[in-house]
Write an enzyme that holds these catalytic residues in place. Structure first.
Site, PDB file in Angstrom:
ATOM      1  N   HIS A  63       0.876  -1.164   0.000  1.00  0.00           N
ATOM      2  CA  HIS A  63       0.000   0.000   0.000  1.00  0.00           C
ATOM      3  C   HIS A  63       0.923   1.226   0.000  1.00  0.00           C
ATOM      4  O   HIS A  63       2.017   1.185   0.574  1.00  0.00           O
ATOM      5  CB  HIS A  63      -0.928   0.012   1.222  1.00  0.00           C
ATOM      6  CG  HIS A  63      -2.138  -0.864   1.048  1.00  0.00           C
ATOM      7  ND1 HIS A  63      -2.782  -1.478   2.100  1.00  0.00           N
ATOM      8  CD2 HIS A  63      -2.822  -1.223  -0.074  1.00  0.00           C
ATOM      9  CE1 HIS A  63      -3.811  -2.182   1.636  1.00  0.00           C
ATOM     10  NE2 HIS A  63      -3.856  -2.042   0.322  1.00  0.00           N
ATOM     11  N   ASP A  65       1.321   4.102   1.424  1.00  0.00           N
ATOM     12  CA  ASP A  65       1.926   4.732   2.599  1.00  0.00           C
ATOM     13  C   ASP A  65       3.071   3.904   3.177  1.00  0.00           C
ATOM     14  O   ASP A  65       3.753   4.342   4.102  1.00  0.00           O
ATOM     15  CB  ASP A  65       0.868   5.044   3.679  1.00  0.00           C
ATOM     16  CG  ASP A  65      -0.038   3.878   3.999  1.00  0.00           C
ATOM     17  OD1 ASP A  65      -0.206   2.987   3.153  1.00  0.00           O
ATOM     18  OD2 ASP A  65      -0.608   3.855   5.109  1.00  0.00           O
ATOM     19  N   ASP A 206      -0.143  -2.672   9.696  1.00  0.00           N
ATOM     20  CA  ASP A 206      -1.323  -2.932   8.875  1.00  0.00           C
ATOM     21  C   ASP A 206      -1.820  -4.367   8.997  1.00  0.00           C
ATOM     22  O   ASP A 206      -1.557  -5.233   8.159  1.00  0.00           O
ATOM     23  CB  ASP A 206      -1.044  -2.562   7.420  1.00  0.00           C
ATOM     24  CG  ASP A 206      -1.002  -1.053   7.250  1.00  0.00           C
ATOM     25  OD1 ASP A 206      -0.581  -0.372   8.201  1.00  0.00           O
ATOM     26  OD2 ASP A 206      -1.404  -0.562   6.182  1.00  0.00           O
TER      27      ASP A 206
HETATM   28 ZN    ZN Z   1      -2.150  -1.115   4.305  1.00  0.00          ZN
END
Ligand code: ZN
Length: 307
Positions: A63, A65, A206
């Site tokens: 992802h 970020d 995450d």
């Molecule tokens: Zn993520």
């Protein structure tokens, strides 16, 4: 030197006060960049860490970020003519993303990357002193957290060694073998050393709550863990594969963590004091609410318990 340098603390999108995610761990001769989000190259300039210092890059998942800082950082390694190979780890299923980020634009590539993707839960990479281990996390795309585990050892006591007349290669022998026969008397390692508990660092990004979170956090001296949401958004957190501050704090408490660093905050919260309040209800160890461009020390080595 063992410390965490925080480059950024924002999840999803940066804010005026918070850069995208990004962290550097200094751990003796290893300097590891974790999850470089957008802007990580510039954030590094505000710290004492240079691109040349980096020995390894670990990405939990692709992802933005957690990886949009890869192109700039990787190109910087070549620009600065970093002379040593830099190891890179990321989920194997994201190899196409890595290939695109690595060659996102034209540059003169001189730096050597030692690419070693993570393809299995529990994959281990041997370091000079200890192990880097990846554990599968629960998120909509393939995600791995990481931990560094230093084995327990012992610290030799020079005055005791001198008293027994042990010097030179014999020091290594008593340390390795556990004893040494000297003029008909056996000297044991315990007589000339004290235990030196190994240290652990864990990086959990995450994920919803899962076994991997606990496996990584177990007895960590320093745990860096996402707490994207507060309790008011607990249902949303579970739905999108994230943790709340309270969940992260409970993991830390149940896993015997010594110093807990909460980070990766949703931009919906302007005031992060509430993260501390909600975490404090569950965890009474050292608690750090991460801020950009701060440094967090790995706590001093545990004092070995008697017997
Ligand atoms: Zn993520």
């Amino acid at each position: 030197m063992r410390e965490l340098v925080v480059l950024g603390t924002a999840s999803q999108a940066p804010t005026r006060a918070r850069n995208h995610n990004g962290y550097v761990l200094r751990w003796d001769d290893e300097v590891i960049l974790f999850d470089p989000g957008e802007g990580s190259q510039r954030q590094l300039l505000h710290t004492t860490v240079t691109a040349t210092d980096l020995t390894r890059i670990c990405v939990t998942h692709f992802h933005g970020d957690h990886c949009l800082g890869l192109p700039g950082t990787i190109q910087r390694l070549s620009l600065d003519r970093v002379p040593h190979p830099v190891a890179v780890h990321f989920p194997a299923g994201g190899a196409d993303y890595f290939a695109r980020l690595r060659h996102a634009s034209s540059f003169h590539e001189t730096a050597e990357l030692a690419v070693e993707p993570i393809g299995a839960d529990g994959q281990r990479i041997a370091l000079r002193r200890g192990t880097l281990e990846a554990r599968r996390l629960r998120h909509p795309i393939e995600t791995y957290g990481y931990r560094l585990v230093e084995p327990d050892g012992c610290r030799m006591l020079p005055e005791r060694l001198a008293a027994y007349g042990i010097a030179g290669p014999a020091v290594g022998e008593v340390q390795r073998v556990g004893h040494l026969d000297l003029d008909g008397r056996r000297v044991t390692r315990e007589e000339v050393s004290v235990p030196r508990p190994g240290q652990r660092f864990a990086f959990v990004m995450d994920t919803g709550l899962c076994d991997g979170v606990y496996a990584l956090a177990e007895h960590a001296d320093l745990l860096v863990i996402e707490s994207t949401f507060l309790e008011s958004e607990a249902a949303l957190a579970a739905e999108v594969g994230h943790l709340t501050a309270a969940q992260a704090a409970r993991v830390a408490a149940e896993s015997g963590v010594r110093r807990l660093v909460l980070t990766h905050f949703s931009q919906r919260y302007a005031d992060t004091r509430r993260f501390a309040d909600e975490a404090r209800a569950h965890f009474d160890g050292d608690l750090v609410i991460a801020e950009d461009l701060t440094t967090v020390q790995v706590p001093p080595r545990r004092v070995p318990s008697d017997g």
